[in-house]
Scaffold this motif. Sequence first.
Motif, short mmCIF file in Angstrom:
data_model
loop_
_atom_site.label_atom_id
_atom_site.label_comp_id
_atom_site.label_asym_id
_atom_site.label_seq_id
_atom_site.Cartn_x
_atom_site.Cartn_y
_atom_site.Cartn_z
N LEU B 34 -73.65 -48.28 -26.45
CA LEU B 34 -74.27 -46.89 -26.33
C LEU B 34 -75.84 -46.99 -26.55
O LEU B 34 -76.52 -46.64 -25.86
CB LEU B 34 -73.57 -45.94 -26.46
CG LEU B 34 -73.88 -44.52 -25.93
CD1 LEU B 34 -73.96 -44.56 -24.53
CD2 LEU B 34 -73.28 -43.21 -26.50
N ILE B 37 -77.74 -49.23 -24.55
CA ILE B 37 -78.31 -48.78 -23.23
C ILE B 37 -79.20 -47.80 -23.39
O ILE B 37 -80.08 -47.75 -22.62
CB ILE B 37 -76.83 -48.27 -22.59
CG1 ILE B 37 -75.84 -49.27 -22.34
CG2 ILE B 37 -77.33 -47.41 -21.54
CD1 ILE B 37 -74.54 -48.78 -21.88
N VAL B 38 -79.03 -46.60 -24.64
CA VAL B 38 -80.21 -45.55 -24.46
C VAL B 38 -81.45 -46.03 -25.00
O VAL B 38 -82.61 -45.55 -24.28
CB VAL B 38 -79.53 -44.62 -25.70
CG1 VAL B 38 -80.64 -43.47 -25.86
CG2 VAL B 38 -78.19 -43.66 -24.97
N ALA B 128 -85.45 -37.95 -18.87
CA ALA B 128 -84.20 -36.91 -19.06
C ALA B 128 -83.57 -37.32 -18.20
O ALA B 128 -82.22 -37.01 -18.07
CB ALA B 128 -85.10 -35.83 -19.06
N GLU B 130 -82.75 -40.11 -16.28
CA GLU B 130 -81.98 -41.39 -16.66
C GLU B 130 -81.11 -41.14 -17.42
O GLU B 130 -79.83 -41.71 -17.45
CB GLU B 130 -83.03 -42.35 -16.85
CG GLU B 130 -83.59 -43.23 -15.52
CD GLU B 130 -83.80 -44.44 -15.57
OE1 GLU B 130 -82.86 -45.38 -16.01
OE2 GLU B 130 -84.88 -45.11 -15.18
N LEU B 131 -81.40 -40.47 -18.38
CA LEU B 131 -80.39 -40.29 -19.71
C LEU B 131 -79.18 -39.37 -19.36
O LEU B 131 -78.04 -39.59 -19.48
CB LEU B 131 -80.96 -39.76 -20.98
CG LEU B 131 -81.93 -40.56 -21.59
CD1 LEU B 131 -82.73 -39.90 -22.69
CD2 LEU B 131 -80.83 -41.73 -22.20
N ASN B 132 -79.52 -38.37 -18.34
CA ASN B 132 -78.57 -37.58 -17.85
C ASN B 132 -77.48 -38.03 -17.06
O ASN B 132 -76.38 -37.91 -16.95
CB ASN B 132 -79.25 -36.23 -17.47
CG ASN B 132 -79.53 -35.16 -18.42
OD1 ASN B 132 -78.57 -34.64 -19.30
ND2 ASN B 132 -80.76 -34.65 -18.35
N LEU B 134 -76.53 -40.87 -17.42
CA LEU B 134 -75.74 -41.80 -18.08
C LEU B 134 -74.34 -41.21 -17.95
O LEU B 134 -73.26 -41.84 -18.20
CB LEU B 134 -76.30 -41.98 -19.33
CG LEU B 134 -76.07 -43.27 -20.05
CD1 LEU B 134 -76.65 -44.40 -19.21
CD2 LEU B 134 -76.94 -43.41 -21.27
N LEU B 135 -74.02 -39.84 -18.11
CA LEU B 135 -72.95 -39.20 -18.01
C LEU B 135 -72.42 -39.00 -16.86
O LEU B 135 -71.15 -38.37 -16.70
CB LEU B 135 -73.07 -37.71 -18.87
CG LEU B 135 -73.77 -37.88 -20.45
CD1 LEU B 135 -73.46 -36.41 -20.90
CD2 LEU B 135 -72.95 -38.96 -21.22
N PRO B 137 -70.72 -40.92 -14.82
CA PRO B 137 -69.27 -41.52 -14.61
C PRO B 137 -68.19 -40.54 -15.24
O PRO B 137 -66.99 -40.99 -14.77
CB PRO B 137 -69.35 -42.93 -15.13
CG PRO B 137 -70.33 -42.99 -15.94
CD PRO B 137 -71.55 -41.89 -15.57
N LEU B 138 -68.51 -39.56 -15.95
CA LEU B 138 -67.40 -38.83 -16.50
C LEU B 138 -67.36 -37.47 -15.42
O LEU B 138 -68.14 -36.88 -14.98
CB LEU B 138 -67.98 -38.22 -18.08
CG LEU B 138 -68.27 -39.53 -18.84
CD1 LEU B 138 -68.54 -38.60 -20.22
CD2 LEU B 138 -67.16 -40.47 -19.13
N ASP B 142 -64.49 -33.68 -18.90
CA ASP B 142 -64.47 -35.07 -19.63
C ASP B 142 -65.96 -34.90 -20.49
O ASP B 142 -66.22 -35.20 -21.30
CB ASP B 142 -64.28 -36.42 -18.91
CG ASP B 142 -62.93 -36.54 -18.76
OD1 ASP B 142 -62.03 -35.68 -19.21
OD2 ASP B 142 -62.49 -37.56 -17.91
N PHE B 146 -66.94 -34.95 -24.19
CA PHE B 146 -67.71 -35.82 -24.70
C PHE B 146 -68.94 -35.25 -25.45
O PHE B 146 -69.14 -35.42 -26.69
CB PHE B 146 -68.07 -36.85 -23.52
CG PHE B 146 -68.82 -37.87 -24.20
CD1 PHE B 146 -68.58 -39.08 -24.78
CD2 PHE B 146 -70.47 -37.72 -23.95
CE1 PHE B 146 -69.40 -40.00 -25.16
CE2 PHE B 146 -71.35 -38.93 -24.39
CZ PHE B 146 -70.62 -40.07 -25.02
N ARG B 147 -69.55 -34.17 -24.82
CA ARG B 147 -70.72 -33.62 -25.53
C ARG B 147 -70.30 -32.97 -26.76
O ARG B 147 -71.04 -32.78 -27.73
CB ARG B 147 -71.35 -32.80 -24.58
CG ARG B 147 -72.11 -33.63 -23.52
CD ARG B 147 -73.19 -32.77 -22.62
NE ARG B 147 -73.84 -32.03 -23.52
CZ ARG B 147 -74.57 -30.70 -23.44
NH1 ARG B 147 -74.77 -30.59 -21.90
NH2 ARG B 147 -75.46 -30.33 -24.15
#
Lengths: 167, 167
Positions: B34, B37-38, B128, B130-132, B134-135, B137-138, B142, B146-147
Motif C-alpha cells: 500500500l 502504491i501511495v 487528493a 487520485e488518493l481518494n 484508492l478507496l 473498491p471498498l 467498509d 478502514f479509515r
Amino acid sequence: MDESAQVTATTVVDAGPSPSMGQPLDAAEELIQLSRIVQDIHARISQRHGLPPVQAKLLCVLAFGPRGMAELARCFGVEKAALTGLVDRAERRGFVSRSPVTGDRRALRVTLTSSGHRAAAAFHTDAAAELNQLLSPLAPSDREDFRTALAKIIATRGQPHSPTEAG
Amino acid sequence: MDESAQVTATTVVDAGPSPSMGQPLDAAEELIQLSRIVQDIHARISQRHGLPPVQAKLLCVLAFGPRGMAELARCFGVEKAALTGLVDRAERRGFVSRSPVTGDRRALRVTLTSSGHRAAAAFHTDAAAELNQLLSPLAPSDREDFRTALAKIIATRGQPHSPTEAG
DNA sequence: TATTGTTATACTCTATAACTATA
DNA sequence: TATAGTTATAGAGTATAACAATA
C-alpha cells in the motif's frame, strides 16, 4: 491571509508534524500518513543495518533468487543505467556478484553472496517484526477486516505483470 | 537452491511486480505494498507537474503559511543544510522566497510566491483526487471501518509535536 | 532491429563538518 | 553557549543519451 484555503494536509507526504495537526484527517491524508510511517520504518531499519533503503530492497528482491539487470530495472521501475550503479555499490560491499548467463552472452545474472544473504535475512527479520507491530492497536477481528480491505485496494491497483521464472 | 527460505516478500519495499506474486501476502507485505502504491501516486503526479517529489512536499507544507528554515528541517526530518539546497532550488524556480524575520536577525522566513501557490494548488487537486480514488473498491461501510482502523494506527505512531503557530 | 548492459554527464537529495552571525 | 542559516565536500540515486556486444 489564507494560504491554507486551497491546499489541505493531504498532499504533505512524509512531512512529519504538520502545521494542520488537530484537524480531522481526510482519507487521502490518512493514506499519506500511513505511507510515511511505513517508509520511515523501512528507512530506519535500513540505516540500522548500514544499508541505504534501496540497497535493502535490492537484497530482499535477490533473496528470492538471481535476477538479470533488465529484470531488476523493470522490477524497481528505474532505467537500466541506474541499476548498473546500484549493483556496482552492492557488489563493492560484497553483497552481490555478477555472473554470465549461459545461452545469452549479453546478459548478466545478479546473485546474492552468502554475506548478502545474511544481510537480507537480518534486515527482513527486523522489518517484518516492526511492520506487523503496526497493526497491534487493532482488535483481532478489526485487524482481519483491515487486511481484507488492504488486499482489495492492492488487488485493484498493483497489477503484477507475471514475472519471468528465470533464476 | 532455496534462496527464498528466509526472506519473504515482506521487505521488498516498492519493488513492483515481485517474484513471489500469487502467494497470499502477510500483513507486513500488505502495508509495504500500500505504501508503494501511495508513494508511486505521489511521485507520478509530482512528475506530471514538473516537480521532484520533495519539492511538491515543500510547496504543500508552505501552502499553510511561511515557515523558518529550521522549522522546515524538523518538519522534513532532514538536516538544515539539506533545506538550504531544497529552498535554493525552489527559489530558483520562482516558487518560494526568503525574507527576514523581524525580531530575530538570524532567522529567515520561507514564503510561497503566487506562482508557488498555483503550483501547490494544482498539485494538491490531482493528488487528493487520485488518493481518494484508492478507496473506491471498498463499500461505503467498509471504507468507514478502514479509515477508523487507519486513524487508530496513525494515532498510535505518528505523535505530532505541537507545531509552532508561527506564520 | 531489438535487447542487454555499460559509460558519460548532469541534476536532485542527503549527511557531515566548518563557518558566520545573532541570541 | 546555543541557535539560524550557509558553504564545502562527498556520496547515493536517478535520468538521458550514446555506445558496445549480442540476439
